[in-house]
Design an enzyme around this catalytic site. Structure first.
Site, short mmCIF file in Angstrom:
data_model
loop_
_atom_site.label_atom_id
_atom_site.label_comp_id
_atom_site.label_asym_id
_atom_site.label_seq_id
_atom_site.Cartn_x
_atom_site.Cartn_y
_atom_site.Cartn_z
N HIS A 9 0.69 -0.94 0.00
CA HIS A 9 -0.16 0.01 0.13
C HIS A 9 0.94 1.35 -0.01
O HIS A 9 0.37 2.18 -0.63
CB HIS A 9 -0.85 0.02 1.06
CG HIS A 9 -0.32 -0.18 2.42
ND1 HIS A 9 0.39 -1.55 2.99
CD2 HIS A 9 0.13 0.47 3.60
CE1 HIS A 9 0.88 -1.51 4.09
NE2 HIS A 9 0.62 -0.17 4.57
N THR A 67 9.90 2.00 2.64
CA THR A 67 11.34 2.33 2.64
C THR A 67 12.16 1.36 1.47
O THR A 67 13.21 1.87 1.41
CB THR A 67 12.13 1.74 3.81
OG1 THR A 67 11.69 0.20 3.96
CG2 THR A 67 11.20 2.71 5.15
N GLY A 70 11.78 -3.74 3.64
CA GLY A 70 11.00 -5.01 3.91
C GLY A 70 11.26 -5.81 2.47
O GLY A 70 11.20 -6.93 2.64
N HIS A 98 28.03 -3.92 -10.25
CA HIS A 98 29.05 -4.85 -9.30
C HIS A 98 28.30 -6.01 -8.57
O HIS A 98 28.92 -7.00 -8.64
CB HIS A 98 29.71 -4.01 -8.30
CG HIS A 98 30.51 -2.90 -8.45
ND1 HIS A 98 31.65 -2.23 -7.57
CD2 HIS A 98 30.97 -2.59 -9.81
CE1 HIS A 98 32.22 -1.44 -8.39
NE2 HIS A 98 31.94 -1.74 -9.63
N ASN A 99 26.98 -6.11 -8.62
CA ASN A 99 26.25 -6.96 -7.72
C ASN A 99 25.48 -7.86 -8.62
O ASN A 99 24.52 -8.72 -8.13
CB ASN A 99 25.50 -6.29 -6.71
CG ASN A 99 26.43 -5.52 -5.90
OD1 ASN A 99 25.99 -4.31 -5.35
ND2 ASN A 99 27.42 -6.09 -5.13
N ARG A 132 35.86 -9.79 -12.16
CA ARG A 132 36.21 -9.88 -10.67
C ARG A 132 34.78 -10.04 -9.72
O ARG A 132 34.43 -10.77 -8.92
CB ARG A 132 37.18 -8.82 -10.02
CG ARG A 132 36.68 -7.67 -9.91
CD ARG A 132 37.68 -6.59 -9.25
NE ARG A 132 37.03 -5.44 -9.10
CZ ARG A 132 36.88 -4.64 -9.92
NH1 ARG A 132 37.24 -4.76 -11.30
NH2 ARG A 132 36.66 -3.12 -9.62
N ARG A 136 32.39 -12.79 -7.07
CA ARG A 136 31.79 -12.42 -5.81
C ARG A 136 30.28 -12.76 -5.92
O ARG A 136 29.88 -13.22 -4.80
CB ARG A 136 31.95 -11.11 -5.57
CG ARG A 136 33.64 -10.58 -5.42
CD ARG A 136 34.03 -9.35 -5.49
NE ARG A 136 35.28 -9.19 -5.35
CZ ARG A 136 36.14 -8.16 -5.79
NH1 ARG A 136 35.43 -6.91 -6.26
NH2 ARG A 136 37.50 -8.15 -5.70
C1 RB5 Z 1 4.36 -0.45 5.68
O1 RB5 Z 1 3.49 0.72 6.64
C2 RB5 Z 1 5.78 -0.26 5.64
O2 RB5 Z 1 6.12 -0.96 6.74
C3 RB5 Z 1 6.28 -0.87 4.35
O3 RB5 Z 1 5.85 -0.37 3.43
C4 RB5 Z 1 7.75 -0.94 4.41
O4 RB5 Z 1 8.25 0.24 4.65
C5 RB5 Z 1 8.64 -2.03 5.12
O5 RB5 Z 1 9.76 -2.08 4.68
#
Ligand code: RB5
Length: 146
Positions: A9, A67, A70, A98-99, A132, A136
Site C-alpha cells: 500500500h 522504505t 522490507g 558490481h552486484n 572480478r 563475488r
Molecule cells: C508499511 O507501513 C511499511 O512498513 C512497508 O511499506 C515497508 O516500509 C517495510 O519495509
C-alpha cells in the site's frame, strides 16, 4: 526486457507512476499487485515478483514499499534473487555493475517520484561488469546452499 513490478500500500502510487514511465520505453511490464492503497503485507508481493525473476519469467523485478527495506529482505529469501534497496542513481548503477542485482527495491516514503524514476532508468540500463565481480556474485549464490 520483461519486468515484474510489485508494491504494498505504501508503494502503490509510486508503482503506478513507474508503470506509466516504463510504458514509454521498450520494456514489457507485468504488474503483480497490489491494486490499491488498502493495507497489505509487503512479503506477499515481494514473493510474487522474486519467484518470477528466479524462475526466469522476468529479466528484472521492481518492488516498492515505504522504505524498500522490507521488500528487499523478503525478496532475498528466494534463491537466485539479488534484491538491492536503492536510494539514488549511483547506488542503482553500482547494484547492477558490481552486484548484478536483478530486483530493485524502492522506498516511496524516502525518495521523490522523480528520483525513483531516474533510479529505475539507471537500474534497467546498466549492464553487469562481470570479471572480478562475477566471482563475488558466485560466492553470494554459494551461500544459498549453506
Ligand atoms: C508499511 O507501513 C511499511 O512498513 C512497508 O511499506 C515497508 O516500509 C517495510 O519495509
Amino acid at each position: 526486457m520483461r519486468v515484474a513490478i510489485g508494491a504494498d500500500h505504501a508503494g502503490f502510487l509510486l508503482k503506478e507512476a513507474i508503470k506509466r514511465a516504463l510504458a514509454t520505453l521498450a520494456v514489457e511490464v507485468e504488474d503483480l499487485g497490489t491494486g490499491s492503497a488498502d493495507s497489505v503485507d509487503y512479503p506477499d508481493f515481494a514473493a510474487r515478483v522474486a519467484r518470477g525473476v528466479a524462475a526466469g519469467t522476468y529479466d528484472r523485478g521492481i518492488l516498492v514499499c515505504g522504505t524498500g527495506i522490507g521488500m528487499a529482505m523478503a525478496a532475498n529469501k528466494i534463491a537466485g534473487v539479488r534484491a538491492a534497496p536503492v536510494v539514488d542513481a549511483d547506488t542503482a548503477r553500482l547494484a547492477r555493475a558490481h552486484n548484478d542485482a536483478n530486483v530493485l527495491a524502492l522506498g516511496a516514503r524516502v525518495t521523490t517520484p522523480d528520483r525513483a524514476l531516474e533510479i529505475v532508468r539507471v537500474f534497467l540500463d546498466t549492464p553487469f561488469e562481470g570479471g572480478r565481480h562475477q566471482r563475488r556474485v558466485d560466492k553470494i549464490s554459494g551461500l544459498e546452499r549453506c
